[in-house]
Design an enzyme around this catalytic site. Sequence first.
Site, short mmCIF file in Angstrom:
data_model
loop_
_atom_site.label_atom_id
_atom_site.label_comp_id
_atom_site.label_asym_id
_atom_site.label_seq_id
_atom_site.Cartn_x
_atom_site.Cartn_y
_atom_site.Cartn_z
N TYR A 146 0.86 -1.19 0.00
CA TYR A 146 0.00 0.00 0.00
C TYR A 146 0.89 1.23 0.00
O TYR A 146 1.85 1.32 0.75
CB TYR A 146 -0.90 0.01 1.24
CG TYR A 146 -1.81 1.23 1.32
CD1 TYR A 146 -2.84 1.40 0.42
CD2 TYR A 146 -1.62 2.19 2.31
CE1 TYR A 146 -3.68 2.52 0.49
CE2 TYR A 146 -2.46 3.30 2.39
CZ TYR A 146 -3.49 3.46 1.49
OH TYR A 146 -4.32 4.56 1.55
N ASP A 234 9.23 2.95 0.19
CA ASP A 234 8.15 3.56 0.94
C ASP A 234 8.33 3.17 2.39
O ASP A 234 7.96 2.08 2.81
CB ASP A 234 6.80 3.08 0.39
CG ASP A 234 5.63 3.71 1.16
OD1 ASP A 234 5.87 4.30 2.23
OD2 ASP A 234 4.49 3.58 0.68
N LYS A 262 3.81 9.00 9.03
CA LYS A 262 3.54 8.39 10.34
C LYS A 262 4.50 8.88 11.44
O LYS A 262 4.34 10.00 11.89
CB LYS A 262 3.47 6.87 10.17
CG LYS A 262 2.30 6.53 9.22
CD LYS A 262 1.87 5.10 9.14
CE LYS A 262 0.57 5.02 8.35
NZ LYS A 262 0.60 4.22 7.14
C1 LIG Z 1 0.03 4.67 5.74
C2 LIG Z 1 0.85 4.42 4.54
C3 LIG Z 1 0.84 5.30 3.44
C4 LIG Z 1 -0.11 6.45 3.33
O1 LIG Z 1 0.09 7.40 4.32
P1 LIG Z 1 -1.13 8.39 4.71
O2 LIG Z 1 -0.53 9.32 5.70
O3 LIG Z 1 -2.22 7.51 5.25
O4 LIG Z 1 -1.55 9.08 3.45
C5 LIG Z 1 1.74 5.07 2.41
N1 LIG Z 1 2.58 4.02 2.45
C6 LIG Z 1 2.60 3.15 3.47
C7 LIG Z 1 3.58 2.04 3.46
C8 LIG Z 1 1.72 3.31 4.53
O5 LIG Z 1 1.70 2.41 5.53
#
Ligand SMILES: *Cc1c(COP(=O)(O)O)cnc(C)c1O
Length: 431
Positions: A146, A234, A262
């Site tokens: 994701y 990511d 995060k």
């Molecule tokens: C949570 C998440 C996102 C998206 O971040 P948001 O602040 O919710 O837009 C992107 N990549 C990873 C791996 C994530 O866990």
Amino acid sequence: MPESTTTNAGWFARAEAVIPGGVDSPVRSFRSVGGTPYTVVRGSGATVTDVEGREYLDFVQSYGASLLGHAHPRVIAAITEAAAKGTTFGAPTPGEVLLAEAIVGAVPGLEQVRFVSSGTEAVMSAVRLARGATGRDRILKFDGCYHGHADHLLVAGGSGVAELGLPGSAGVPAGAVADTLVAPYNVVPTLDASVACVLVEPVAANMNLVRPTEGFLEGLRAECDRVGALLIFDEVITGFRVGLGGAAEMTGVTPDLWCFGKVIGGGLPVGAFGGSAALLETLAPVGPVYQAGTLSGNPLATAAGLAVLSEVTDDDYIALIDRTRRFGSALCQAIRDGGLWSCVPSAGPLLGLYLAPASGEWSAPSNYPESRAIAETGLYPAFFHEMLHRGVALAPGAYEVLFVSMAHTDAHLDQAVAAAREAAAAVARSL
Ligand SMILES: *Cc1c(COP(=O)(O)O)cnc(C)c1O
């Protein structure tokens, strides 16, 4: 509407009237586990309290945004102090410089970052940068990873070799994903010179937890180098979670671009993407790739992020990882004692949680179809509710991971293990 709503059901009914599905992010709705969500009024350290006054030991921790636990005094103080000076200016501020220095200083190979307001924006912008810097359109992502909800990344996974993805949501036109390839996780795809970037969660934490197998990330690095594509990690979950240097340092593989979110916002809305100065200077105002944000580098968010990053040390991570590893084995054993099959893989302090009937033949998944097969045995919702009933809040979905914060003590973790033993037994009895 009564102002005196005091129950979770009451608040959720009011929420459903004015917010679609009652939530601002779908997983919170409990749709995948059933029942009514608890509505949180406050959190403190490892716990959250709902509108009915029930306290839960919280392993959601805002899906990883909270590293120190809820309402950490240093973070509250930093936000309060920043707020008193003004919350946004639309001009450079010292706070964004200090946080950028802290991030760049902690992550080997990272020279510059640009701040945005979410993980979604960080990844979306990193992909644009990669396309702008390489002059290529194609991007490759992995099935089950994701990367936020940008159109071109909301793509349904393929099954076998790398293939062109289909839109992963209504509202995403086929054209938006026409240049997105999807490949199975943990298999190094063969690229060609049309690929701008390979985007990967270096530890996959949105399909439950799936660790990179030996050679996977190294293989991606080599394959990107072979065709001149950029490798994007990511690290929105893994950054400042698996250690100060993130998954890049943990695995020894260095990407060209990093995405963060995060943890680096200390519980406020922040994302960042970064890489070498040469690459980042492809961005406006220096270079031709446009990217901007009214609230980017927001003073409250950078103050909160900096408070977190300056609070934690390498020793804190070592202790957290050690505590989590012991917790993971105890949790797995407790669930097995309760009469279910379980596997609790770890990557640093991240824990996966797989449950299945004891009669099946299962092992730790290495890709999304394997993870899904275990989720589809359908035991997670019942286990989730048995845990919640015992005061332990796991994420309301089988594809999330457990976030153990720095505020979770051994006593908290023992409490969760005891609850898991009973919860598993209750689920096993019902089979
Ligand atoms: C949570 C998440 C996102 C998206 O971040 P948001 O602040 O919710 O837009 C992107 N990549 C990873 C791996 C994530 O866990």
